[in-house]
Design a protein around this motif. Structure first.
Motif, PDB file in Angstrom:
ATOM      1  N   LEU A   1      -5.619  -9.995   0.024  1.00 27.50           N
ATOM      2  CA  LEU A   1      -5.070  -8.662   0.224  1.00 27.50           C
ATOM      3  C   LEU A   1      -4.110  -8.606   1.403  1.00 27.50           C
ATOM      4  N   VAL A   2      -3.295  -7.579   1.396  1.00 30.06           N
ATOM      5  CA  VAL A   2      -2.474  -7.228   2.543  1.00 30.06           C
ATOM      6  C   VAL A   2      -2.672  -5.733   2.759  1.00 30.06           C
ATOM      7  N   HIS A   3      -2.687  -5.310   4.005  1.00 29.36           N
ATOM      8  CA  HIS A   3      -2.956  -3.906   4.261  1.00 29.36           C
ATOM      9  C   HIS A   3      -2.116  -3.401   5.418  1.00 29.36           C
ATOM     10  N   ALA A   4      -2.064  -2.082   5.551  1.00 26.73           N
ATOM     11  CA  ALA A   4      -1.425  -1.426   6.688  1.00 26.73           C
ATOM     12  C   ALA A   4      -2.190  -0.140   6.961  1.00 26.73           C
ATOM     13  N   ALA A   5      -2.406   0.153   8.231  1.00 25.65           N
ATOM     14  CA  ALA A   5      -3.191   1.326   8.607  1.00 25.65           C
ATOM     15  C   ALA A   5      -2.369   2.230   9.514  1.00 25.65           C
ATOM     16  N   PHE A   6      -2.543   3.555   9.317  1.00 23.27           N
ATOM     17  CA  PHE A   6      -1.724   4.527  10.040  1.00 23.27           C
ATOM     18  C   PHE A   6      -2.573   5.707  10.504  1.00 23.27           C
ATOM     19  N   GLU A   7      -2.264   6.184  11.696  1.00 23.51           N
ATOM     20  CA  GLU A   7      -2.749   7.478  12.146  1.00 23.51           C
ATOM     21  C   GLU A   7      -1.836   8.542  11.551  1.00 23.51           C
ATOM     22  N   VAL A   8      -2.434   9.623  11.049  1.00 23.18           N
ATOM     23  CA  VAL A   8      -1.662  10.719  10.473  1.00 23.18           C
ATOM     24  C   VAL A   8      -1.867  11.945  11.350  1.00 23.18           C
ATOM     25  N   ASP A   9      -0.776  12.436  11.900  1.00 26.53           N
ATOM     26  CA  ASP A   9      -0.830  13.631  12.741  1.00 26.53           C
ATOM     27  C   ASP A   9      -0.415  14.843  11.916  1.00 26.53           C
ATOM     28  N   GLY A  10      -1.252  15.875  11.915  1.00 28.59           N
ATOM     29  CA  GLY A  10      -0.958  17.077  11.149  1.00 28.59           C
ATOM     30  C   GLY A  10      -1.755  17.118   9.857  1.00 28.59           C
ATOM     31  N   PRO A  11      -1.782  18.295   9.229  1.00 25.45           N
ATOM     32  CA  PRO A  11      -2.570  18.448   7.996  1.00 25.45           C
ATOM     33  C   PRO A  11      -1.963  17.638   6.854  1.00 25.45           C
ATOM     34  N   HIS A  15      -2.178  -9.137  -2.691  1.00 22.58           N
ATOM     35  CA  HIS A  15      -1.079  -9.921  -2.131  1.00 22.58           C
ATOM     36  C   HIS A  15      -0.116 -10.419  -3.213  1.00 22.58           C
ATOM     37  N   VAL A  16      -0.578 -10.537  -4.451  1.00 16.77           N
ATOM     38  CA  VAL A  16       0.329 -10.947  -5.517  1.00 16.77           C
ATOM     39  C   VAL A  16       1.375  -9.873  -5.802  1.00 16.77           C
ATOM     40  N   ALA A  17       1.135  -8.642  -5.328  1.00 14.02           N
ATOM     41  CA  ALA A  17       2.053  -7.533  -5.579  1.00 14.02           C
ATOM     42  C   ALA A  17       2.844  -7.118  -4.356  1.00 14.02           C
ATOM     43  N   ALA A  18       2.464  -7.576  -3.184  1.00 17.67           N
ATOM     44  CA  ALA A  18       3.124  -7.105  -1.964  1.00 17.67           C
ATOM     45  C   ALA A  18       2.879  -8.096  -0.836  1.00 17.67           C
ATOM     46  N   ASP A  19       3.756  -8.046   0.162  1.00 18.79           N
ATOM     47  CA  ASP A  19       3.568  -8.810   1.393  1.00 18.79           C
ATOM     48  C   ASP A  19       3.649  -7.838   2.564  1.00 18.79           C
ATOM     49  N   ALA A  20       3.572  -8.349   3.783  1.00 15.29           N
ATOM     50  CA  ALA A  20       3.562  -7.460   4.948  1.00 15.29           C
ATOM     51  C   ALA A  20       4.840  -6.636   5.027  1.00 15.29           C
ATOM     52  N   TRP A  21       5.973  -7.249   4.706  1.00 11.22           N
ATOM     53  CA  TRP A  21       7.240  -6.515   4.689  1.00 11.22           C
ATOM     54  C   TRP A  21       7.159  -5.351   3.705  1.00 11.22           C
ATOM     55  N   SER A  22       6.590  -5.609   2.535  1.00 10.07           N
ATOM     56  CA  SER A  22       6.468  -4.576   1.506  1.00 10.07           C
ATOM     57  C   SER A  22       5.689  -3.370   2.008  1.00 10.07           C
ATOM     58  N   MET A  23       4.677  -3.607   2.831  1.00 10.15           N
ATOM     59  CA  MET A  23       3.863  -2.486   3.304  1.00 10.15           C
ATOM     60  C   MET A  23       4.671  -1.531   4.165  1.00 10.15           C
ATOM     61  N   THR A  24       5.655  -2.061   4.900  1.00 12.46           N
ATOM     62  CA  THR A  24       6.547  -1.193   5.671  1.00 12.46           C
ATOM     63  C   THR A  24       7.387  -0.334   4.736  1.00 12.46           C
ATOM     64  N   VAL A  25       7.902  -0.952   3.670  1.00 16.76           N
ATOM     65  CA  VAL A  25       8.676  -0.208   2.674  1.00 16.76           C
ATOM     66  C   VAL A  25       7.811   0.877   2.034  1.00 16.76           C
ATOM     67  N   LEU A  26       6.597   0.530   1.653  1.00 21.25           N
ATOM     68  CA  LEU A  26       5.722   1.479   0.973  1.00 21.25           C
ATOM     69  C   LEU A  26       5.371   2.667   1.866  1.00 21.25           C
ATOM     70  N   ALA A  27       5.057   2.393   3.130  1.00 24.33           N
ATOM     71  CA  ALA A  27       4.708   3.489   4.037  1.00 24.33           C
ATOM     72  C   ALA A  27       5.880   4.456   4.180  1.00 24.33           C
ATOM     73  N   ARG A  28       7.072   3.909   4.355  1.00 21.02           N
ATOM     74  CA  ARG A  28       8.253   4.780   4.465  1.00 21.02           C
ATOM     75  C   ARG A  28       8.463   5.582   3.190  1.00 21.02           C
ATOM     76  N   ASP A  29       8.338   4.919   2.036  1.00 21.95           N
ATOM     77  CA  ASP A  29       8.587   5.612   0.770  1.00 21.95           C
ATOM     78  C   ASP A  29       7.536   6.683   0.491  1.00 21.95           C
ATOM     79  N   ILE A  30       6.298   6.446   0.888  1.00 20.10           N
ATOM     80  CA  ILE A  30       5.264   7.472   0.717  1.00 20.10           C
ATOM     81  C   ILE A  30       5.610   8.704   1.545  1.00 20.10           C
ATOM     82  N   ALA A  31       6.052   8.494   2.789  1.00 20.11           N
ATOM     83  CA  ALA A  31       6.419   9.629   3.640  1.00 20.11           C
ATOM     84  C   ALA A  31       7.615  10.386   3.063  1.00 20.11           C
ATOM     85  N   VAL A  32       8.607   9.651   2.546  1.00 14.97           N
ATOM     86  CA  VAL A  32       9.781  10.293   1.950  1.00 14.97           C
ATOM     87  C   VAL A  32       9.392  11.090   0.703  1.00 14.97           C
ATOM     88  N   ALA A  33       8.566  10.496  -0.162  1.00 14.31           N
ATOM     89  CA  ALA A  33       8.155  11.170  -1.392  1.00 14.31           C
ATOM     90  C   ALA A  33       7.294  12.393  -1.085  1.00 14.31           C
TER      91      ALA A  33
END
Length: 433
Positions: free
Chosen positions: A33-43, A138-156
């Protein structure tokens, strides 16, 4: 997209399947697996977050891809139509440490054969604070991908709150990279470069670092880790020393690693062979989600017992040549097939090195309604590593190290001693004028 699409494997994925054939269960399993963790500020509005995750799964085909076999047993990619995302929501005690929630989430199995291959876990610590952990196979994403995904989730998420679609332009799909891998132009490049690697790696099968306690072929121990930090003053000194030498901080880090793994005490006078994991991306692929990692086999001449300054020059020159001749690792191994013999060895191993800097992924053009701050202490032991020892340096606002190692082959004191030697070598290199 409403129909199933098929594509060949990328060379990176094909290498994973080859490794799984040599070492069954080593990589293709629910803990790779590959993962990324974030603090979320606000509701956080959960229905909107769920819709944003659906958008991201629809945008990136790699998250909807499973590895299948044809009638001849050859693997290929099956890209499935858009499907609902996975989101688990739970309420946490407000004082729950981020590391505790991350560990609990990441210690679960996440199957590699059931799309989508992205899981989002939201832990609410009150109406204004939450933790968001993204876990991907990990077969679907790498550490770089997790940065892309986090940004895209926030944009969406921001777009869905405003009642509009998040993107007007598509992104390069991972399946397109697989097609590029088999293009006539790339195949010609591979054939052109393979002779360099045959010459460079001739006679390399006897190289490597002796295991502290040799293991039996096919056996394995548990994975443990050692963490360490390079103090800010030394980090800045390394950057300045690299500037003076007209090289990069990476070159100095790799030199220190080589010296730590292959001590210049005459006990093992052969060349140093260090597999260096790279992002495996060109700029047109920066926005693509998928497993794109590559590995360069860096062979450093240690003849004559070079001091650290000379070793740095040799490492720098070798790296420049290797990057100039960069092709997928699988095609290198096929050009030098005797290297396959090294993979299952447990008496002498190849220590892997990687530097993970801040990625050049473009930030959102406007502020987003989902404020994601990476968890600063999120440096946990991987459940699966691609070899008996993986040394990772994280470089962003600080420089930290995480060494994951097989406990059957190495003890904690051995690893900590190498980490101390690494830092001392960095101090010496930083002082070179």
């Amino acid at each position: 997209m409403t129909a199933v699409e098929e594509a060949p494997l990328t060379y990176a994925l094909e290498l994973l399947t080859e490794i799984d054939g040599w070492l069954p269960g080593q990589v293709l399993n629910p803990r790779f697996l590959v993962h990324a963790a974030f603090e979320v500020d606000g509701p956080v509005e959960v229905p909107v977050l769920r819709a944003a995750l659906d958008d991201v799964v629809a945008r990136h085909g790699a998250l909807r891809t499973v590895l299948a076999r044809d009638t001849d047993g050859r693997r290929y990619q099956r890209v499935l139509p858009p499907m609902p995302a996975r989101l688990a929501v739970r309420d946490l005690d407000p004082g729950t440490p981020a590391a505790e929630f991350v560990t609990e989430v990441c210690d679960r199995d996440h199957p590699d054969d059931a799309a989508p291959l992205l899981w989002a876990h939201l832990g609410r610590r009150g109406p204004q604070r939450a933790l968001l952990v993204l876990v991907a196979q990990h077969v679907a994403a790498d550490a770089w991908s997790m940065t892309v995904l986090a940004r895209d989730i926030a944009v969406a998420y921001t777009a869905r709150l405003a009642g509009r679609a998040p993107w007007s332009e598509p992104v390069m799909q991972y399946s397109a990279i697989a097609e590029d891998d088999r293009s006539a132009k790339w195949q010609a490049r591979i054939r052109q470069v393979q002779p360099y690697w045959r010459e460079r790696l001739a006679g390399a099968t006897g190289l490597g670092v002796p295991a502290e306690t040799p293991g039996r072929p096919g056996s394995s121990g548990t994975i443990a880790t050692v963490h360490f930090t390079v103090e800010d003053e030394l980090r800045r000194a390394v950057t300045e020393a690299a500037r003076r030498a007209r090289t990069t901080p990476f070159s100095l880090l790799l030199t220190a690693f080589t010296a730590a793994m292959y001590p210049p005490d005459g006990s093992d006078p052969g060349d140093a062979l260090v597999p260096v994991i790279t992002a495996g991306r060109i700029p047109s692929e920066w926005e693509t989600v998928g497993f794109l990692l590559n590995t360069l086999l860096i062979r450093v001449d240690r003849s004559g017992g070079p001091d650290l300054a000379e070793l740095r020059r040799r490492v720098d020159g070798t790296c420049r040549q290797a990057y100039a001749n960069d092709i997928p690792l699988l095609t290198v191994l096929r050009a030098v097939p005797e290297l396959f013999e090294m993979l299952p060895r447990r008496d002498r191993i190849l220590p892997l090195f990687q530097l993970i800097p801040r990625t050049p992924v473009k930030p959102p053009p406007d502020p987003t309604a989902l404020a994601l701050t990476p968890v600063a202490t999120d440096r946990r032991a991987p459940a699966v590593i691609p070899g008996p020892l993986l040394w990772t340096m994280y470089s962003d606002d600080s420089l930290t190290g995480l060494v994951a190692y097989d406990t059957e082959l190495f003890g904690e004191s051995w690893v900590r001693q190498r980490a101390a030697t690494f830092r001392q070598c960095l101090r010496t290199l930083a002082a070179v004028r």
